[in-house]
Design an enzyme around this catalytic site. Structure first.
Site, short mmCIF file in Angstrom:
data_model
loop_
_atom_site.label_atom_id
_atom_site.label_comp_id
_atom_site.label_asym_id
_atom_site.label_seq_id
_atom_site.Cartn_x
_atom_site.Cartn_y
_atom_site.Cartn_z
N HIS A 194 0.85 -1.20 0.00
CA HIS A 194 0.00 0.00 0.00
C HIS A 194 0.88 1.25 0.00
O HIS A 194 2.08 1.17 0.26
CB HIS A 194 -0.89 0.03 1.25
CG HIS A 194 -0.10 0.18 2.53
ND1 HIS A 194 0.60 -0.87 3.11
CD2 HIS A 194 0.14 1.25 3.33
CE1 HIS A 194 1.21 -0.46 4.19
NE2 HIS A 194 0.96 0.85 4.35
N ASP B 197 0.83 5.13 1.97
CA ASP B 197 0.16 5.78 3.11
C ASP B 197 -0.54 7.03 2.59
O ASP B 197 0.06 7.82 1.84
CB ASP B 197 1.19 6.15 4.19
CG ASP B 197 1.81 4.91 4.84
OD1 ASP B 197 1.24 3.81 4.71
OD2 ASP B 197 2.87 5.06 5.48
N HIS C 24 4.76 0.19 -0.06
CA HIS C 24 5.53 -0.65 0.85
C HIS C 24 4.64 -1.74 1.43
O HIS C 24 3.42 -1.69 1.29
CB HIS C 24 6.17 0.21 1.95
CG HIS C 24 5.19 1.06 2.72
ND1 HIS C 24 4.60 2.20 2.20
CD2 HIS C 24 4.64 0.90 3.95
CE1 HIS C 24 3.78 2.73 3.08
NE2 HIS C 24 3.76 1.95 4.15
N ARG D 112 8.17 -8.81 15.16
CA ARG D 112 8.53 -7.45 14.74
C ARG D 112 7.56 -6.49 15.42
O ARG D 112 6.35 -6.74 15.43
CB ARG D 112 8.39 -7.33 13.22
CG ARG D 112 8.58 -5.90 12.70
CD ARG D 112 8.48 -5.87 11.17
NE ARG D 112 8.36 -4.51 10.68
CZ ARG D 112 9.39 -3.70 10.39
NH1 ARG D 112 10.63 -4.14 10.56
NH2 ARG D 112 9.20 -2.48 9.95
C1 LIG Z 1 -7.54 -0.98 3.86
C2 LIG Z 1 -7.35 0.14 4.51
C3 LIG Z 1 -6.61 0.25 5.80
C4 LIG Z 1 -6.28 1.74 5.84
C5 LIG Z 1 -7.59 2.30 5.32
C6 LIG Z 1 -7.78 1.49 4.05
O1 LIG Z 1 -9.10 1.49 3.58
C7 LIG Z 1 -6.80 2.02 2.98
C8 LIG Z 1 -5.60 2.77 3.64
C9 LIG Z 1 -5.09 2.03 4.87
C10 LIG Z 1 -4.08 2.84 5.68
C11 LIG Z 1 -2.60 2.59 5.32
C12 LIG Z 1 -1.72 3.51 6.19
C13 LIG Z 1 -2.13 3.50 7.66
O2 LIG Z 1 -1.71 2.29 8.27
C14 LIG Z 1 -3.66 3.65 7.82
C15 LIG Z 1 -4.05 3.84 9.29
C16 LIG Z 1 -4.16 4.74 6.94
O3 LIG Z 1 -4.40 5.89 7.24
O4 LIG Z 1 -4.41 4.26 5.68
C17 LIG Z 1 -4.32 2.45 7.12
C18 LIG Z 1 -5.86 2.34 7.19
C19 LIG Z 1 -6.33 1.51 8.38
O5 LIG Z 1 -5.65 0.57 8.83
O6 LIG Z 1 -7.44 1.80 8.87
O1 LIG Z 2 4.71 -2.11 10.50
C1 LIG Z 2 5.44 -1.69 9.62
O2 LIG Z 2 6.65 -1.84 9.64
C2 LIG Z 2 4.83 -0.88 8.47
C3 LIG Z 2 3.33 -0.81 8.59
C4 LIG Z 2 2.70 0.16 7.66
O3 LIG Z 2 3.15 0.37 6.56
C5 LIG Z 2 1.49 0.89 8.09
O4 LIG Z 2 1.05 0.65 9.24
O5 LIG Z 2 0.99 1.71 7.31
FE LIG Z 3 2.23 2.04 5.59
#
Ligand SMILES: C=C1C[C@]23C[C@@]1(O)CC[C@H]2[C@@]12CC[C@H](O)[C@@](C)(C(=O)O1)[C@H]2[C@@H]3C(=O)O
Ligand SMILES: O=C(O)CCC(=O)C(=O)O
Ligand SMILES: [Fe+2]
Length: 359
Positions: free
Chosen positions: A230, A232, A287, A297
């Site tokens: 994904h 961020d 990543h 981890r």
């Molecule tokens: C599948 C998902 C988890 C996420 C929200 C989403 O719909 C798409 C973006 C995902 C992500 C990736 C980065 C962060 O870990 C996170 C908190 C964010 O802001 O976007 C996660 C979301 C999540 O885990 O709720």
């Molecule tokens: O846990 C990690 O090392 C990366 C996790 C990550 O990419 C995320 O939480 O968005």
């Molecule tokens: Fe991430």
């Protein structure tokens, strides 16, 4: 406790045959913040240039010399490990406040289910909103307030202290990005994360060691997906982990590179919002985390985001430098986040906001 339905473990544990192997990332760009802060103008300019080069290259780099007390970092890591060692029911109860339990809230404790669109990973986590005071909260500013999360006081206090330090560091790095880009407004990125309405988050991830080989659907040489690929969505992500490997980044040619763990450094990711603000000059890095280790981890990630009502669009000076081509349309962070949170982890979320080539 989360029980996986039949077939769900197979989604986490891809057979070795279908996994693309990652090569170790040999050239992790490294930025020493101490060299930027000593009053040496030339030194600071060189650091700012290195930051920009890294953001344009991998969209990912290592940060040292940031001055966050090592003792605080060690205590956060120990307290996080102690939390995840609790019995399952205690972990779930520990964060079950009204706000976190509200339908659609991403906050609180989670296990194996990432987001609400069916993504699975070999991970358990704590996800918090970050308040203006720099505290870990289970609701976002402006939404239903929750009592402070009833996780242990010591973990909460440590995370609060950690957030203040890591947010300051993220803003120093954002300042260097603006300087390196030659932008007049040096706080153009940092002010978004420092705003009292900033929609920032803190995530603590725990990847348990991979299960016994005989039980693993990945087969003897396979790896489990800890956190699927994904980008961020926010402006900047600052990650700290223990010494266990697993983090991989996608390179421009589409191959995957394994990031050697370094418990003495931070890692910075460019997020989608920063790719937009820089008109695509900085790269929001794709990543993932793969689990092949027999050691756990633990990672802690600060996601610096703008206020919900903030209008995001490519900065005019960077559009001009790009021959007047504006690569993304304007949108609010609220709009982007709502759209992103409807997607599955691996989806390209920015493509919906791109302009046509002739715009
Ligand atoms: C599948 C998902 C988890 C996420 C929200 C989403 O719909 C798409 C973006 C995902 C992500 C990736 C980065 C962060 O870990 C996170 C908190 C964010 O802001 O976007 C996660 C979301 C999540 O885990 O709720
Ligand atoms: O846990 C990690 O090392 C990366 C996790 C990550 O990419 C995320 O939480 O968005
Ligand atoms: Fe991430």
């Amino acid at each position: 406790m989360v029980v996986l339905a039949k077939g769900e473990l197979e989604q986490i544990a891809l057979p070795a045959a279908v996994q693309k192997a990652a090569v170790p990332l040999a050239d992790v760009p490294e930025v020493d913040l101490a060299a930027a802060g000593g009053g040496d103008v030339r030194g600071r300019e060189a650091v700012a240039r290195a930051v920009v080069a890294a953001c344009e290259g991998h969209g990912f780099f290592k940060v040292t010399g940031e001055g966050v007390p090592t003792e605080l970092l060690a205590r956060v890591e120990d307290a996080a490990a102690a939390f995840f060692a609790l019995p399952q029911l205690e972990k779930e109860a520990a964060t079950a406040t009204a706000a976190a339990a509200a339908p659609g809230s991403p906050f609180g404790y989670g296990s194996k289910r990432i987001g609400s669109n069916g993504d699975l990973g070999w991970v358990e986590y704590l996800l918090f909103g970050v308040t203006a005071a720099g505290t870990a909260a289970l609701s976002v500013p402006g939404e239903e307030a929750s009592s402070l999360p009833p996780i242990s006081d010591s973990l909460r206090d440590l995370l609060d202290e950690y957030i203040v330090a890591v947010r300051a560091m993220a803003c120093e790095v954002l300042g260097l990005m603006a300087e390196g880009l030659g932008l007049e407004e040096r706080d153009v990125f940092a002010r978004l994360v420092l705003d009292k309405e900033s929609d920032s988050m803190l995530r603590v991830n725990h990847y348990p060691p991979r299960p016994e080989l005989k039980q693993s659907a990945a087969g003897p040489h396979g790896r489990l997906t800890g956190f699927g690929e994904h980008t961020d969505p926010q402006i900047i992500s600052v990650l700290r982990s223990n010494d266990t490997s697993g983090l991989e980044i996608s390179l421009r040619d589409g191959s995957w590179a394994a990031v050697p763990p370094d418990r003495n450094s931070f890692f910075v990711n460019v997020g989608d919002a920063l790719q937009v603000l820089t008109n695509g000059r900085f790269r929001s890095v794709r990543h993932r985390v793969m689990v092949s280790s027999l050691r756990p981890r633990v990672s802690v990630i600060f996601f610096g985001g703008p206020p919900p009502q903030e209008r995001l669009a490519p900065l005019p000076s960077l559009v001009e430098e790009d021959g007047g081509r504006r690569r993304y349309r304007e949108f609010t962070w609220r709009e982007y986040k709502a759209s992103a949170y409807r997607t599955k982890l691996a989806e390209n979320r920015l493509c919906h906001f791109e302009t046509a080539a002739h715009d």
